[in-house]
Design an enzyme around this catalytic site. Structure first.
Site, PDB file in Angstrom:
ATOM      1  N   CYS A  56      27.053 -22.987   4.237  1.00 16.22           N
ATOM      2  CA  CYS A  56      28.154 -22.585   3.357  1.00 16.22           C
ATOM      3  C   CYS A  56      27.640 -22.548   1.908  1.00 16.22           C
ATOM      4  O   CYS A  56      27.201 -23.572   1.377  1.00 16.22           O
ATOM      5  CB  CYS A  56      29.315 -23.557   3.490  1.00 16.22           C
ATOM      6  N   CYS A  59      28.624 -25.143  -0.786  1.00 19.33           N
ATOM      7  CA  CYS A  59      28.705 -26.574  -0.457  1.00 19.33           C
ATOM      8  C   CYS A  59      27.474 -27.403  -0.816  1.00 19.33           C
ATOM      9  O   CYS A  59      26.366 -27.151  -0.321  1.00 19.33           O
ATOM     10  CB  CYS A  59      29.011 -26.755   1.022  1.00 19.33           C
ATOM     11  N   CYS A 128      44.670 -37.519   7.451  1.00 20.26           N
ATOM     12  CA  CYS A 128      44.230 -36.160   7.678  1.00 20.26           C
ATOM     13  C   CYS A 128      42.718 -36.237   7.845  1.00 20.26           C
ATOM     14  O   CYS A 128      42.078 -37.149   7.312  1.00 20.26           O
ATOM     15  CB  CYS A 128      44.626 -35.358   6.444  1.00 20.26           C
ATOM     16  N   ARG A 260      48.458 -26.748  -1.967  1.00 19.40           N
ATOM     17  CA  ARG A 260      47.718 -27.833  -2.638  1.00 19.40           C
ATOM     18  C   ARG A 260      46.793 -27.284  -3.718  1.00 19.40           C
ATOM     19  O   ARG A 260      45.942 -26.421  -3.454  1.00 19.40           O
ATOM     20  CB  ARG A 260      46.920 -28.627  -1.604  1.00 19.40           C
TER      21      ARG A 260
HETATM   22  N1  SAM Z   1      32.360 -29.863   7.269  1.00 17.32           N
HETATM   23  C1  SAM Z   1      33.728 -29.632   7.440  1.00 17.32           C
HETATM   24  C2  SAM Z   1      34.112 -28.178   7.288  1.00 17.32           C
HETATM   25  O1  SAM Z   1      33.377 -27.428   6.699  1.00 17.32           O
HETATM   26  O2  SAM Z   1      35.193 -27.834   7.772  1.00 17.32           O
HETATM   27  C3  SAM Z   1      34.608 -30.470   6.520  1.00 17.32           C
HETATM   28  C4  SAM Z   1      34.184 -30.719   5.088  1.00 17.32           C
HETATM   29  S1  SAM Z   1      34.079 -29.297   4.017  1.00 17.32           S
HETATM   30  C5  SAM Z   1      33.302 -30.004   2.621  1.00 17.32           C
HETATM   31  C6  SAM Z   1      35.783 -28.989   3.565  1.00 17.32           C
HETATM   32  C7  SAM Z   1      36.084 -27.879   2.621  1.00 17.32           C
HETATM   33  O3  SAM Z   1      35.724 -28.235   1.295  1.00 17.32           O
HETATM   34  C8  SAM Z   1      35.390 -26.549   2.803  1.00 17.32           C
HETATM   35  O4  SAM Z   1      35.950 -25.783   3.821  1.00 17.32           O
HETATM   36  C9  SAM Z   1      35.606 -25.887   1.451  1.00 17.32           C
HETATM   37  O5  SAM Z   1      36.795 -25.141   1.451  1.00 17.32           O
HETATM   38  C10 SAM Z   1      35.732 -27.081   0.505  1.00 17.32           C
HETATM   39  N2  SAM Z   1      34.600 -27.136  -0.460  1.00 17.32           N
HETATM   40  C11 SAM Z   1      33.348 -27.529  -0.182  1.00 17.32           C
HETATM   41  N3  SAM Z   1      32.560 -27.423  -1.277  1.00 17.32           N
HETATM   42  C12 SAM Z   1      33.338 -26.944  -2.267  1.00 17.32           C
HETATM   43  C13 SAM Z   1      33.100 -26.600  -3.625  1.00 17.32           C
HETATM   44  N4  SAM Z   1      31.901 -26.721  -4.164  1.00 17.32           N
HETATM   45  N5  SAM Z   1      34.124 -26.138  -4.365  1.00 17.32           N
HETATM   46  C14 SAM Z   1      35.352 -26.007  -3.811  1.00 17.32           C
HETATM   47  N6  SAM Z   1      35.641 -26.315  -2.519  1.00 17.32           N
HETATM   48  C15 SAM Z   1      34.650 -26.759  -1.765  1.00 17.32           C
HETATM   49 FE1  SF4 Z   2      29.883 -26.160   5.340  1.00 13.69          FE
HETATM   50 FE2  SF4 Z   2      29.738 -28.217   3.684  1.00 13.69          FE
HETATM   51 FE3  SF4 Z   2      31.487 -28.331   5.737  1.00 13.69          FE
HETATM   52 FE4  SF4 Z   2      28.854 -28.480   6.157  1.00 13.69          FE
HETATM   53  S1  SF4 Z   2      30.086 -29.946   5.014  1.00 13.69           S
HETATM   54  S2  SF4 Z   2      30.311 -27.195   7.281  1.00 13.69           S
HETATM   55  S3  SF4 Z   2      27.986 -27.135   4.589  1.00 13.69           S
HETATM   56  S4  SF4 Z   2      31.542 -26.928   4.007  1.00 13.69           S
END
Ligand code: SAM
Ligand code: SF4
Ligand code: DTB
Length: 327
Positions: A56, A59, A128, A260
């Site tokens: 992603c 991320c 959650c 949210r």
């Molecule tokens: N790994 C799981 C997933 O991807 O579903 C759960 C954790 S993931 C960090 C949850 C969400 O955080 C992502 O789907 C994204 O929408 C959001 N997110 C992650 N990094 C971000 C960033 N730098 N800025 C804004 N939202 C972010």
């Molecule tokens: Fe994607 Fe980050 Fe969630 Fe991993 S933790 S699936 S890199 S959003």
């Protein structure tokens, strides 16, 4: 309540309405379906941090990017329980547990997460979780442990998805959301703006969410937090006006959903956030850290609540049956 099926054109037209007219329309819809000034306060906790195999682009927890995030294995149940006590003492009604996993595996770590859910639920907090992809059976186990909602974001439009993430596809996301639904959990699903997407991509995302039946009980709108080391590190900050437009449009298209105001508040003024609340946002993450990036200080948020006349919503104020009672 019967949900209206909006077309992409309808949604784009709403999104492009002159700003004050848009906010005023959204505020009207918000007033009809929600209590003005009541804001759900959620606390976020990263129970397993970094080292994620996914790519992603936004991320900081993806293993393949060089970021400052320190990898941390799954936390212990006792430690998580203490964090929940602190969150509750600070006025949170919901605690969201996040894990940097691609998907849930049926192993001892998952058993530990089920234990965490039971423990936190026992304290009278809504729990959650956001743990990546889940099967229907795994979602059922989470529901049995007392999970209230599952967060799984679609992040952007179907058309734009592959330019942000290549290690899974849009349908993977939608099938997890479907599994979560089948297990009787409430769904939290939204996305991110500020990743270089077009207005059509933002609209495409809202279109997909608005066609889910029932629609998600909760839709997080995140402003990208551009983190050094990720492919998005040089994205310029999303204008507050785009955030207001996005929130107002979400509010109008999904009238009963909790919208949210998620990541990115640290870069927003109190006035900007006030407009977001007026436009229908009624939930925030409080506490000085999101999962890995900073969030406004708790006291600063409480000051904002005082100035704007906001009050934190109590836990379980709307039971899932009541919220999901429309198709
Ligand atoms: N790994 C799981 C997933 O991807 O579903 C759960 C954790 S993931 C960090 C949850 C969400 O955080 C992502 O789907 C994204 O929408 C959001 N997110 C992650 N990094 C971000 C960033 N730098 N800025 C804004 N939202 C972010
Ligand atoms: Fe994607 Fe980050 Fe969630 Fe991993 S933790 S699936 S890199 S959003
Ligand atoms: C959501 O939509 N936003 C939250 C929560 N759901 C899990 C996560 C935001 C993460 C921001 C980047 C970070 O702190 O790592």
């Amino acid at each position: 309540m019967n949900m209206k099926n909006y077309t992409k054109e309808d949604i784009l037209e709403i999104y492009n309405t002159p700003l004050l007219e848009l906010v005023s329309r959204a505020a009207e819809v918000h007033k009809q379906h929600h209590t003005i000034g009541e804001v759900q306060v959620s606390s976020l906790l990263s129970i397993k941090t970094g080292g994620c195999p996914e790519d992603c682009a936004y991320c900081p927890q993806a293993a393949r990017y060089q970021t400052e995030v320190k990898v941390h294995k799954l936390m212990g149940v006792d430690e998580v329980s203490k964090c929940a006590d602190n969150a509750k003492a600070g006025g949170a009604s919901r605690m969201c547990l996040g894990a940097a996993w691609r998907e849930v595996r049926d192993n001892r770590d998952f058993d530990k997460v089920l234990d965490m859910v039971k423990t936190i639920n026992g304290k009278g907090l809504e729990v959650c979780a956001t743990l990546g992809m889940v099967t229907e059976e795994q979602a059922k186990k989470l529901a049995d442990a007392g999970l209230y909602a599952y967060n799984h974001n679609i992040d952007t439009s179907e058309e734009n998805y592959n330019s942000i993430i290549s290690t899974r596809n849009y349908d993977d996301r939608l099938s997890t959301i479907n599994n979560v639904r089948k297990a009787g959990l409430t769904v939290c699903s939204g996305g991110i703006i500020g990743m270089g997407e077009s207005a059509e991509d933002r609209i495409g995302m809202l279109y997909t969410l608005s066609l889910l039946r029932p629609v998600p009980e909760s839709v997080p709108i995140n402003a990208l937090v551009a983190v050094e080391g990720t492919p998005m590190e040089n994205q310029s900050p999303v204008p507050i006006w785009d955030m207001v437009r996005m929130i107002a449009t979400t509010r109008i298209v999904m009238p009963t959903t909790t919208v949210r105001l998620s990541a990115g508040r640290l870069s927003m003024s109190m006035e900007g956030q006030a407009l977001c609340f007026l436009a229908g946002a009624s939930s925030i993450f409080a506490g000085d850290k999101l999962l890995t990036t900073p969030n406004p200080e708790f006291n600063q948020d409480m000051e904002m609540f005082k100035i704007l006349g906001l009050s934190p919503k109590k836990a379980f104020a709307g039971k899932p049956e009541e919220i999901s009672n429309y198709v």
